[in-house]
Scaffold this active site. Structure first.
Site, PDB file in Angstrom:
ATOM      1  NE  ARG A 286      -3.555  -0.214   2.715  1.00 53.71           N
ATOM      2  CZ  ARG A 286      -4.099  -0.451   3.748  1.00 53.71           C
ATOM      3  NH1 ARG A 286      -4.202   0.326   4.822  1.00 53.71           N
ATOM      4  NH2 ARG A 286      -4.664  -1.592   3.947  1.00 53.71           N
TER       5      ARG A 286
ATOM      6  CB  SER B 111      -8.339  -0.921   2.131  1.00 52.36           C
ATOM      7  OG  SER B 111      -9.464  -1.098   3.284  1.00 52.36           O
ATOM      8  CG  HIS B 112      -9.850   1.752   5.984  1.00 53.60           C
ATOM      9  ND1 HIS B 112      -9.253   0.589   5.895  1.00 53.60           N
ATOM     10  CD2 HIS B 112      -9.245   2.565   6.793  1.00 53.60           C
ATOM     11  CE1 HIS B 112      -8.187   0.490   6.755  1.00 53.60           C
ATOM     12  NE2 HIS B 112      -8.235   1.660   7.303  1.00 53.60           N
TER      13      HIS B 112
ATOM     14  CE  LYS C 221      -7.234  -4.945   1.828  1.00 58.83           C
ATOM     15  NZ  LYS C 221      -8.468  -4.806   2.328  1.00 58.83           N
TER      16      LYS C 221
ATOM     17  CG  ASP D 107     -13.637  -1.385   4.440  1.00 58.18           C
ATOM     18  OD1 ASP D 107     -14.565  -2.122   3.875  1.00 58.18           O
ATOM     19  OD2 ASP D 107     -12.661  -1.682   4.533  1.00 58.18           O
TER      20      ASP D 107
ATOM     21  CG  ASP E 111     -11.543  -3.085   0.641  1.00 57.91           C
ATOM     22  OD1 ASP E 111     -11.799  -2.926   1.507  1.00 57.91           O
ATOM     23  OD2 ASP E 111     -10.624  -4.133   0.687  1.00 57.91           O
TER      24      ASP E 111
ATOM     25  CG  ASP F  24     -11.716  -5.915   3.313  1.00 55.44           C
ATOM     26  OD1 ASP F  24     -12.143  -4.756   3.911  1.00 55.44           O
ATOM     27  OD2 ASP F  24     -10.619  -5.931   3.277  1.00 55.44           O
ATOM     28  NE  ARG F  25     -11.833  -2.338   7.781  1.00 57.37           N
ATOM     29  CZ  ARG F  25     -11.848  -1.020   8.320  1.00 57.37           C
ATOM     30  NH1 ARG F  25     -12.032  -1.140   9.464  1.00 57.37           N
ATOM     31  NH2 ARG F  25     -11.853   0.123   7.774  1.00 57.37           N
TER      32      ARG F  25
ATOM     33  CG  HIS G  47     -11.424  -7.491   8.296  1.00 57.99           C
ATOM     34  ND1 HIS G  47     -10.985  -7.493   6.778  1.00 57.99           N
ATOM     35  CD2 HIS G  47     -10.252  -6.306   8.748  1.00 57.99           C
ATOM     36  CE1 HIS G  47     -10.162  -6.636   6.523  1.00 57.99           C
ATOM     37  NE2 HIS G  47      -9.745  -5.842   7.791  1.00 57.99           N
TER      38      HIS G  47
HETATM   39 ZN   LIG Z   1     -11.135  -2.928   3.610  1.00 53.19          ZN
END
Ligand SMILES: [Zn+2]
Length: 458
Positions: free
Chosen positions: A18, A103-104, A113, A237, A239, A241-242, A324
């Site tokens: 990242r 992501s966030h 990822k 979030d 992407d 995943d949360r 997650h």
């Molecule tokens: Zn995420």
């Protein structure tokens, strides 16, 4: 070795790659990541997906170029949430997958990822990828690139999981993140009334930041729940995943509270199963899992660590404070917030009890928020070692699976080094205010003894 490529060392992180576009991360990096990952993956096809950030399509094109130059065939699943790419890794005949997502993080961030042979590609794997690129030891070949429309297949799979029940009124907030379109299509497939906020995927995040662990990012959702008289609200979030959830009264349910609900549902079907949460989670969650006949397991924070531990222990469910959530019960064991949302709706729609009442039934505790304070990378190890040494000498009860989590008659306190930032993270929880004060004092003492000036612990 004109092919050798050096990454900015700060982008090769514990769980992912990242960086900041134009500063530490470029399309040339994406090409090199493709060549290096393609080399490490060996024969086979790689699935690639990307989020809604403005830099994502350019990074995707460069990544695909790198993968095919290493001889890998690539199947692009297009724009969508990270779990859609993970799902593609199971639904398609592929060796691995790479998701381009920040992501966030703020809009100028982006990253990668990775998953290889259905396992997270992280930590030492990422360092090895950097090393391979620095040495220019890339395989070469001529892979093919194709595309597949994964979004409808993914949404079908999610919708299939809904088990019905009383019709619910649900507010959703995709925060203009990559899960927006999938959320809109999923909501349209479910019975009941649904209002989806900010489904339009927009990498500038014009409404609020897509991070549901920060209460201010849930204000719009709370308002929508109140305005619509909704049973609950669900946020994702950037992407997907949360997950973040508010009940019908607008109160936030944190990751360890939601886990109590999912654990009950899963343990009903699988008595005695292992259920995993991370060291930041409330003791009440671990106690609840045990009371439900499950085997609670406290493990390291970080989605890659949790996924590996699940595979090792065959746990059907795991979830972190960060939101997650991983279901290996009827699903694949990766973190998918949309799937977790369906499983929550199953519980609420399947019974008569409102989510707010479920929340009220949970054991009440008082706790600190996650306290974060600066600590350089070099200082982390000696500080943590000094803290552990002192606890050992005092005969304290503690777990050191990730930092230290100390249990006393008052409750517990946690101190750990972040894997992703130059900070130490602390938290404490007790059944009452007096106990919490004593725990905070003990934490401050431990820090002072390790040579750190304790921050204001509130
Ligand atoms: Zn995420």
């Amino acid at each position: 070795m004109s092919d050798a490529h050096r990454f900015d060392p700060t982008i090769l992180r514990e769980y992912d790659i990242r960086g900041v576009i134009g500063k530490t991360l470029s399309e040339a990096d994406a090409r090199a990541i493709g060549r290096a990952f393609g080399t490490i993956a060996g024969a086979g096809t790689i699935a690639v997906g990307y989020d809604g950030r403005l830099s994502s399509p350019g990074l995707e094109a460069a990544l695909v170029e790198g993968l095919t130059a290493a001889g890998r065939d690539v199947v692009s699943v297009g724009l969508g949430p990270t779990p859609m790419l993970y799902y593609a890794c199971y639904a398609l005949d592929v060796t691995g997958g790479i998701m381009i997502t920040g992501s966030h993080n703020p809009p100028d961030y982006n990253g990668f990822k990775m998953m290889l042979r259905k396992k997270p590609f992280f930590a030492g794997d990422i360092q090895a990828l950097g090393q391979l690129a620095a040495e220019g030891r890339f395989a070469s070949g001529r892979g093919t690139a194709s595309t597949v429309d994964m979004l409808d297949r993914y949404v079908d799979r999610l919708a299939q999981e809904f088990t019905g029940g009383r019709p619910l009124k649900v507010a959703w907030d995709a925060g203009n993140g990559a899960a927006g379109e999938a959320t809109r299509r999923l909501a349209a497939r479910l019975p009941g009334e649904h209002r989806v906020l900010f489904a339009e995927i927009d990498g500038t995040f014009p409404n609020h930041h897509p991070d549901p662990t920060v209460p201010k990012n849930l204000v719009d959702l709370q308002q929508a729940v109140a305005d619509g008289g909704c049973d609950l609200g669900i946020a994702f979030d950037g992407d997907g995943d949360r997950i973040g959830v508010v009940d019908g009264q607008g109160r936030i349910l944190w990751g360890d509270q939601l886990m109590q609900i999912w654990a009950e549902a899963v343990l009903k079907e699988r008595p005695g199963a292992v259920v995993i949460s991370d060291v930041k989670a409330s003791q009440t969650l671990f106690d609840r899992i045990a009371a439900l006949g499950g085997r609670p397991l406290m493990w390291k924070t970080g989605h890659s660590h949790i996924k590996n531990k699940m595979a090792e222990t065959k746990a059907p469910l795991a979830g972190e404070m960060s939101g997650h959530v991983f279901f290996a019960d009827r699903y694949y064991g990766f973190d998918d917030a949309l799937y977790a949302a369906v499983r929550l709706l199953n519980v609420v729609a399947g019974g008569d009890e409102p989510l707010a009442a479920m929340r009220d039934r949970m054991a009440a505790t008082v706790n600190t928020p996650e306290l974060r304070f600066p600590c350089s990378e070099e200082a982390k190890r000696p500080v943590m070692a000094a803290v552990v040494e002192r606890l050992k000498a005092a005969g304290a009860t503690y777990s050191d699976v990730d930092g230290v989590r100390v249990t006393t008659a008052d409750g517990w306190w946690l101190l750990r080094a972040s894997n992703t930032q130059d900070v130490l993270v602390a938290r404490a929880e007790s059944s009452g205010e007096a106990g919490l004060s004593r725990l905070k004092a003990a934490l401050a003492d431990a820090l002072r003894a390790a040579g750190i000036v304790p921050p204001d612990l509130g």
